[in-house]
Scaffold this motif. Sequence first.
Motif, PDB file in Angstrom:
ATOM      1  N   GLU A  92       0.880  -0.972   0.106  1.00  0.00           N
ATOM      2  CA  GLU A  92       0.103  -0.108  -0.005  1.00  0.00           C
ATOM      3  C   GLU A  92       0.769   1.363  -0.055  1.00  0.00           C
ATOM      4  O   GLU A  92       1.672   1.492   0.847  1.00  0.00           O
ATOM      5  N   TYR A  93       0.510   2.128  -0.945  1.00  0.00           N
ATOM      6  CA  TYR A  93       1.112   3.453  -0.608  1.00  0.00           C
ATOM      7  C   TYR A  93       2.650   3.342  -0.668  1.00  0.00           C
ATOM      8  O   TYR A  93       3.217   2.766  -1.646  1.00  0.00           O
ATOM      9  N   GLU A  94       3.250   4.208   0.334  1.00  0.00           N
ATOM     10  CA  GLU A  94       4.605   4.373   0.449  1.00  0.00           C
ATOM     11  C   GLU A  94       5.344   2.939   0.732  1.00  0.00           C
ATOM     12  O   GLU A  94       6.623   2.810   0.570  1.00  0.00           O
ATOM     13  N   ASP A 129      -6.937   0.909  -1.928  1.00  0.00           N
ATOM     14  CA  ASP A 129      -5.630   1.116  -1.454  1.00  0.00           C
ATOM     15  C   ASP A 129      -4.550   0.413  -2.094  1.00  0.00           C
ATOM     16  O   ASP A 129      -3.833   1.076  -2.909  1.00  0.00           O
ATOM     17  N   ARG A 130      -4.410  -1.173  -2.051  1.00  0.00           N
ATOM     18  CA  ARG A 130      -3.556  -1.924  -2.768  1.00  0.00           C
ATOM     19  C   ARG A 130      -3.803  -1.538  -4.138  1.00  0.00           C
ATOM     20  O   ARG A 130      -2.972  -1.395  -4.981  1.00  0.00           O
ATOM     21  N   ILE A 133      -3.126   2.044  -5.516  1.00  0.00           N
ATOM     22  CA  ILE A 133      -1.393   2.385  -5.837  1.00  0.00           C
ATOM     23  C   ILE A 133      -1.029   1.602  -6.926  1.00  0.00           C
ATOM     24  O   ILE A 133      -0.289   2.207  -7.756  1.00  0.00           O
ATOM     25  N   TYR A 153      -8.209   7.798  -9.053  1.00  0.00           N
ATOM     26  CA  TYR A 153      -7.944   7.267  -7.400  1.00  0.00           C
ATOM     27  C   TYR A 153      -9.093   7.814  -6.566  1.00  0.00           C
ATOM     28  O   TYR A 153      -9.650   6.921  -5.740  1.00  0.00           O
ATOM     29  N   GLN A 165      -7.461   8.370   0.228  1.00  0.00           N
ATOM     30  CA  GLN A 165      -6.434   8.944   1.096  1.00  0.00           C
ATOM     31  C   GLN A 165      -5.650   9.944   0.193  1.00  0.00           C
ATOM     32  O   GLN A 165      -4.446   9.417  -0.318  1.00  0.00           O
ATOM     33  N   ALA A 168      -2.189  10.258   1.588  1.00  0.00           N
ATOM     34  CA  ALA A 168      -1.123   9.168   1.187  1.00  0.00           C
ATOM     35  C   ALA A 168      -0.696   8.848  -0.001  1.00  0.00           C
ATOM     36  O   ALA A 168       0.428   8.765  -0.515  1.00  0.00           O
ATOM     37  N   MET A 169      -1.599   9.306  -1.242  1.00  0.00           N
ATOM     38  CA  MET A 169      -1.028   9.429  -2.389  1.00  0.00           C
ATOM     39  C   MET A 169      -0.067  10.610  -2.717  1.00  0.00           C
ATOM     40  O   MET A 169       0.796  10.411  -3.418  1.00  0.00           O
ATOM     41  N   VAL A 172       3.171   9.398  -1.863  1.00  0.00           N
ATOM     42  CA  VAL A 172       3.907   8.521  -2.797  1.00  0.00           C
ATOM     43  C   VAL A 172       4.454   9.369  -4.016  1.00  0.00           C
ATOM     44  O   VAL A 172       5.529   9.144  -4.587  1.00  0.00           O
TER      45      VAL A 172
END
Length: 215
Positions: A92-94, A129-130, A133, A153, A165, A168-169, A172
């Motif tokens: 997920e994300y980072e 989420d998964r 990304i 997204y 989120q 969160a993106m 990234v």
Amino acid sequence: FVYIPGTENARDIGGYRNLDGKMVRQGMLIRGTEIDGLEYSSYVLPESARESVQDTFGFVYDFDLRSRAIHNGDYQSPLGGNVGHAFYTAPEYEQIFIPAWQPNVQRIFADLADPSHYPMYLHCTWGKDRTGIIVFLLQGVLNMSEDDMMREYLLSGFVHNDIAQPNAMEAVISGLQKYEGATLQEKIVNFLTTDVGVTMEQIASIRNILLRHMD
């Protein structure tokens, strides 16, 4: 958005025009929630709807970003016994920047580069989420505009009135800034090829599968 009984947040990633003027093909990759209820019991594709779903979409591959640990024994996709399936344990994300996760990302993009996997249904549990990304990185490979990448997204925010989120993106995107390239899209390709191990042949294959020239 598309309708698949027993799911939410299902949508076609196609129909966007990229920065080169090419169109992302529709009907090739549908993203959404899980369809077997293993992690969220409401998301179950009814067996009675399988035939109509397959008549509409013709899925040949169930691209499952969840962990293999959620199911013991042999697994068969609710889409049918003749539909290919794999668990990918996606980050997920980072987490994409953590070396331990990167072989998973490499495997994901290697399989996205395989034309025999299309049309596919790509999902995690909630599909935001998964799934979010991986699709974001994929859209970068396809040279979609950053605005369209983020907009697509954020459409996941309609799930159960939950929100995606954006912070969160954005983190990234910030993490991608250290990679070479004049654009975010170039930085994504350089991240995938230098750190993750995706080949330029796989990048070219993904583009060939999912992009078409406009007449």
